[in-house]
Design an enzyme around this catalytic site. Structure first.
Site, PDB file in Angstrom:
ATOM      1  N   ARG A  52      -9.474  33.812  83.103  1.00 32.43           N
ATOM      2  CA  ARG A  52     -10.636  33.187  83.737  1.00 32.43           C
ATOM      3  C   ARG A  52     -11.772  33.199  82.722  1.00 32.43           C
ATOM      4  O   ARG A  52     -11.668  33.792  81.651  1.00 32.43           O
ATOM      5  CB  ARG A  52     -11.002  33.846  85.088  1.00 32.43           C
ATOM      6  CG  ARG A  52     -10.735  35.291  85.258  1.00 32.43           C
ATOM      7  CD  ARG A  52     -11.548  36.189  84.396  1.00 32.43           C
ATOM      8  NE  ARG A  52     -12.964  35.884  84.469  1.00 32.43           N
ATOM      9  CZ  ARG A  52     -13.857  36.270  83.574  1.00 32.43           C
ATOM     10  NH1 ARG A  52     -13.481  36.972  82.486  1.00 32.43           N
ATOM     11  NH2 ARG A  52     -15.133  35.966  83.696  1.00 32.43           N
ATOM     12  N   GLY A  53     -12.871  32.516  83.107  1.00 29.99           N
ATOM     13  CA  GLY A  53     -13.956  32.331  82.147  1.00 29.99           C
ATOM     14  C   GLY A  53     -13.773  30.965  81.508  1.00 29.99           C
ATOM     15  O   GLY A  53     -12.672  30.634  81.038  1.00 29.99           O
ATOM     16  N   ALA A  54     -14.857  30.169  81.478  1.00 31.91           N
ATOM     17  CA  ALA A  54     -14.729  28.758  81.110  1.00 31.91           C
ATOM     18  C   ALA A  54     -14.041  28.518  79.764  1.00 31.91           C
ATOM     19  O   ALA A  54     -13.045  27.767  79.697  1.00 31.91           O
ATOM     20  CB  ALA A  54     -16.103  28.097  81.157  1.00 31.91           C
ATOM     21  N   ARG A  95      -8.320  24.507  88.083  1.00 31.26           N
ATOM     22  CA  ARG A  95      -9.625  24.921  88.615  1.00 31.26           C
ATOM     23  C   ARG A  95     -10.620  23.794  88.326  1.00 31.26           C
ATOM     24  O   ARG A  95     -10.560  23.186  87.260  1.00 31.26           O
ATOM     25  CB  ARG A  95     -10.114  26.241  87.984  1.00 31.26           C
ATOM     26  CG  ARG A  95      -9.299  27.446  88.429  1.00 31.26           C
ATOM     27  CD  ARG A  95      -9.906  28.767  87.956  1.00 31.26           C
ATOM     28  NE  ARG A  95     -11.065  29.151  88.737  1.00 31.26           N
ATOM     29  CZ  ARG A  95     -11.871  30.180  88.408  1.00 31.26           C
ATOM     30  NH1 ARG A  95     -11.632  30.885  87.308  1.00 31.26           N
ATOM     31  NH2 ARG A  95     -12.902  30.496  89.167  1.00 31.26           N
ATOM     32  N   GLN A 197     -15.965  40.789  88.454  1.00 31.84           N
ATOM     33  CA  GLN A 197     -15.855  40.554  87.000  1.00 31.84           C
ATOM     34  C   GLN A 197     -16.807  41.469  86.225  1.00 31.84           C
ATOM     35  O   GLN A 197     -16.521  41.848  85.089  1.00 31.84           O
ATOM     36  CB  GLN A 197     -16.171  39.089  86.668  1.00 31.84           C
ATOM     37  CG  GLN A 197     -15.089  38.098  87.057  1.00 31.84           C
ATOM     38  CD  GLN A 197     -15.342  37.492  88.421  1.00 31.84           C
ATOM     39  OE1 GLN A 197     -15.997  38.094  89.277  1.00 31.84           O
ATOM     40  NE2 GLN A 197     -14.818  36.303  88.652  1.00 31.84           N
ATOM     41  N   ASP A 238     -20.325  27.710  83.230  1.00 30.34           N
ATOM     42  CA  ASP A 238     -19.073  26.966  83.430  1.00 30.34           C
ATOM     43  C   ASP A 238     -19.238  25.481  83.182  1.00 30.34           C
ATOM     44  O   ASP A 238     -18.291  24.789  82.827  1.00 30.34           O
ATOM     45  CB  ASP A 238     -18.536  27.201  84.841  1.00 30.34           C
ATOM     46  CG  ASP A 238     -17.897  28.568  84.901  1.00 30.34           C
ATOM     47  OD1 ASP A 238     -18.642  29.557  85.034  1.00 30.34           O
ATOM     48  OD2 ASP A 238     -16.665  28.645  84.746  1.00 30.34           O
ATOM     49  N   LYS A 249     -21.236  31.596  87.622  1.00 28.01           N
ATOM     50  CA  LYS A 249     -20.726  32.458  88.689  1.00 28.01           C
ATOM     51  C   LYS A 249     -21.715  32.589  89.848  1.00 28.01           C
ATOM     52  O   LYS A 249     -22.915  32.756  89.625  1.00 28.01           O
ATOM     53  CB  LYS A 249     -20.402  33.829  88.080  1.00 28.01           C
ATOM     54  CG  LYS A 249     -19.888  34.877  89.032  1.00 28.01           C
ATOM     55  CD  LYS A 249     -18.714  34.417  89.856  1.00 28.01           C
ATOM     56  CE  LYS A 249     -17.549  33.880  89.048  1.00 28.01           C
ATOM     57  NZ  LYS A 249     -16.569  33.125  89.890  1.00 28.01           N
TER      58      LYS A 249
HETATM   59  O1  MRU Z   1     -14.459  32.685  88.210  1.00 31.11           O
HETATM   60  P1  MRU Z   1     -14.560  33.039  86.756  1.00 31.11           P
HETATM   61  O2  MRU Z   1     -14.350  34.491  86.489  1.00 31.11           O
HETATM   62  O3  MRU Z   1     -13.725  32.140  85.884  1.00 31.11           O
HETATM   63  O4  MRU Z   1     -16.089  32.730  86.392  1.00 31.11           O
HETATM   64  C1  MRU Z   1     -16.529  32.977  85.088  1.00 31.11           C
HETATM   65  C2  MRU Z   1     -17.974  32.705  84.908  1.00 31.11           C
HETATM   66  O5  MRU Z   1     -18.661  32.263  85.792  1.00 31.11           O
HETATM   67  C3  MRU Z   1     -18.516  32.909  83.523  1.00 31.11           C
HETATM   68  O6  MRU Z   1     -19.847  33.327  83.577  1.00 31.11           O
HETATM   69  C4  MRU Z   1     -18.432  31.602  82.737  1.00 31.11           C
HETATM   70  O7  MRU Z   1     -17.169  31.035  82.839  1.00 31.11           O
HETATM   71  C5  MRU Z   1     -18.775  31.789  81.309  1.00 31.11           C
HETATM   72  S1  MRU Z   1     -17.547  32.713  80.456  1.00 31.11           S
HETATM   73  C6  MRU Z   1     -17.997  32.773  78.836  1.00 31.11           C
END
Ligand code: MRU
Length: 348
Positions: A52-54, A95, A197, A238, A249
Site C-alpha cells: 500500500r502507499g501510492a 484500487r 498505518q 495519493d 489518508k
Molecule cells: O491506504 P493506504 O495505506 O494505501 O494509504 C496510504 C496513504 O494515504 C499515503 O499517505 C500516501 O499513499 C502516500 S505514500 C508515500
C-alpha cells in the site's frame, strides 16, 4: 547521536523471476514476503493491502505488467498482447485513488505500444527504472522538505509515507529521516485508524532506523497542536490535482483544518507521478470506500444488524490549507494552479 540513513526496509523486491511483496498487514509482528509471478497475484496484493502507499502501488503494478508479459509471452509468443492488455486492466482495477497506479500503467502501456524485439527485457528494465527513479525522487524531496523544517522543534505525520509506501526511503517520512540527519526534532505520528498505518508501520520504520518517536491517538491531534509541541504536519499524497488539492489518508483533512486553527504549517511531500494534471479540483477524485468489516466490530457484522459503516479511506484537503507541496522538481509554496504549472514537465 545522528541516526544513519539507510533504505533497509523494502516493500517490494524484484528477484528476476517474481515479485516478493512484504505483507504489510502482518507488520510489525511478522516480517513475511509473499511471492507473485502473475498480474492476478499482484492485483490481489494491492487490493488486500499487502502493499500500500501510492508510489509502492504504482511500482508493484509495473512489476505486475512485467510478470504478465513473461507469462503471456511464454504461453503464446505470437499473440500475447491482448492477454497483457487484460492483465493491465485488472491491475488498474485494484484500487481507485492513488494516481501513481494509473501513471505507472500508462508508462508500461506506452512502452508496449512500441515495436519491441525483446518485450520481456524491455518491461523489466522500465519497471526497475520506475522503482529506482522513485527512490531518487524521495531522497531529493527529503532534502528539500528538511530545508523547510529547519529549526522546528516538533513535527507530526499521518499514515505511513515511508519506505514501505514507496520504492524506498519515503516521501513524508523521507523528509523526517533527512531532518533527523541535521538536527534534533520531536516526531509525533497518529495511529491512522482503521488500518493503523501510523501505529504499526511508521512506528516500525522509525524504530528500524533508530529514530525515537511518539505515537498519539488520532483524536489527540487538536490537543497536541494546542500544546504548541509541533510547528509542522508532514504528509504524503495519493493524488494531487493541477491546482494543488490533495487526496491523502482519511484524517488528513481534519489535521489540515486543525492546523489552520493553531497556526501549524502543512507540508505535502509527493513525487510528480502523484500529480494528476488532468483534473483541477479535488472533488473529481475517486475516493475509495473500503468494506464495512474493516471498520466495524465483529459484534455488529451479522445478518439484520442495525449498525453499518461509512468507510472512506481517503479525504481531500483543499490547496488553500496547504503551506507547501514538495516534489522532486522543487517546492511549491501556497499551491495554486499557476504555482504547480512551474513544475510541470511537458513530457509527462
Ligand atoms: O491506504 P493506504 O495505506 O494505501 O494509504 C496510504 C496513504 O494515504 C499515503 O499517505 C500516501 O499513499 C502516500 S505514500 C508515500
Amino acid at each position: 547521536m545522528t541516526p544513519a540513513i539507510t533504505t533497509t526496509v523494502q516493500a517490494l523486491q524484484w528477484t528476476g523471476t517474481h515479485l516478493a511483496v512484504l505483507d504489510q498487514r502482518l507488520l510489525p509482528e511478522q516480517l513475511i514476503y509473499n511471492n507473485y509471478n502473475d498480474a492476478i497475484g499482484v492485483t490481489d496484493a494491492i487490493t488486500t493491502m499487502q502493499v500500500r502507499g501510492a508510489p509502492a502501488i504504482g511500482i508493484a503494478a509495473t512489476y505486475g505488467v512485467a510478470l504478465a508479459v513473461i507469462q503471456r509471452h511464454q504461453q503464446n509468443p505470437k499473440q500475447w498482447q491482448q492477454k497483457v492488455a487484460e492483465d493491465i486492466a485488472l491491475l488498474a482495477s485494484s484500487r481507485p485513488t492513488a494516481v501513481n497506479l494509473f501513471w505507472a500503467l500508462a508508462q508500461m502501456t506506452a512502452l508496449l505500444a512500441q515495436p519491441l524485439s525483446d518485450p520481456i527485457t524491455a518491461t523489466i528494465t522500465l519497471a526497475k527504472k520506475i522503482h529506482s527513479d522513485d527512490i531518487a525522487a524521495n531522497k531529493a524531496m527529503g532534502e528539500l522538505g528538511a530545508d523547510l523544517l529547519t529549526g522546528a522543534k516538533g513535527v507530526m505525520t499521518h499514515c505511513n509515507a515511508g519506505a514501505l509506501a514507496t520504492g524506498g526511503y519515503g516521501t513524508a517520512l523521507g523528509v523526517i529521516r533527512s531532518i533527523c540527519q541535521r538536527q534534533a526534532i520531536n516526531i509525533y505520528m497518529g495511529e491512522t485508524r482503521p488500518w493503523l498505518q501510523g501505529a504499526r508501520l511508521t512506528a516500525w520504520e522509525l524504530a528500524q532506523e533508530g529514530i525515537p518517536a511518539t505515537l498519539i491517538a488520532d483524536s489527540a491531534a487538536a490537543w497536541l497542536m494546542k500544546s504548541g509541541a509541533i510547528e509542522w504536519i508532514v504528509v504524503g499524497a495519493d493524488r494531487i490535482t493541477a491546482r494543488g488539492d490533495v487526496a491523502n489518508k482519511i484524517g488528513t483533512y481534519s489535521l489540515a483544518v486543525l492546523a489552520k486553527q493553531y497556526g501549524v504549517k502543512l507540508m505535502v511531500v509527493a513525487p510528480t507521478s502523484t500529480i494528476d494534471w488532468s483534473i483541477e479540483k479535488g472533488d473529481e477524485i475517486d475516493i475509495e470506500q473500503r468494506p464495512d468489516h474493516e471498520l466495524l466490530s465483529s459484534y455488529y457484522q451479522h445478518e439484520g444488524s442495525l449498525i453499518n459503516a461509512w468507510n472512506p479511506v481517503f479525504d481531500v484537503t483543499p490547496a488553500e490549507l496547504i503551506t507547501a507541496i514538495v516534489t522532486e522538481r522543487g517546492v511549491v509554496m501556497n499551491p495554486t494552479l499557476l504555482g504547480l504549472q512551474g513544475i510541470k514537465n511537458e513530457t509527462f
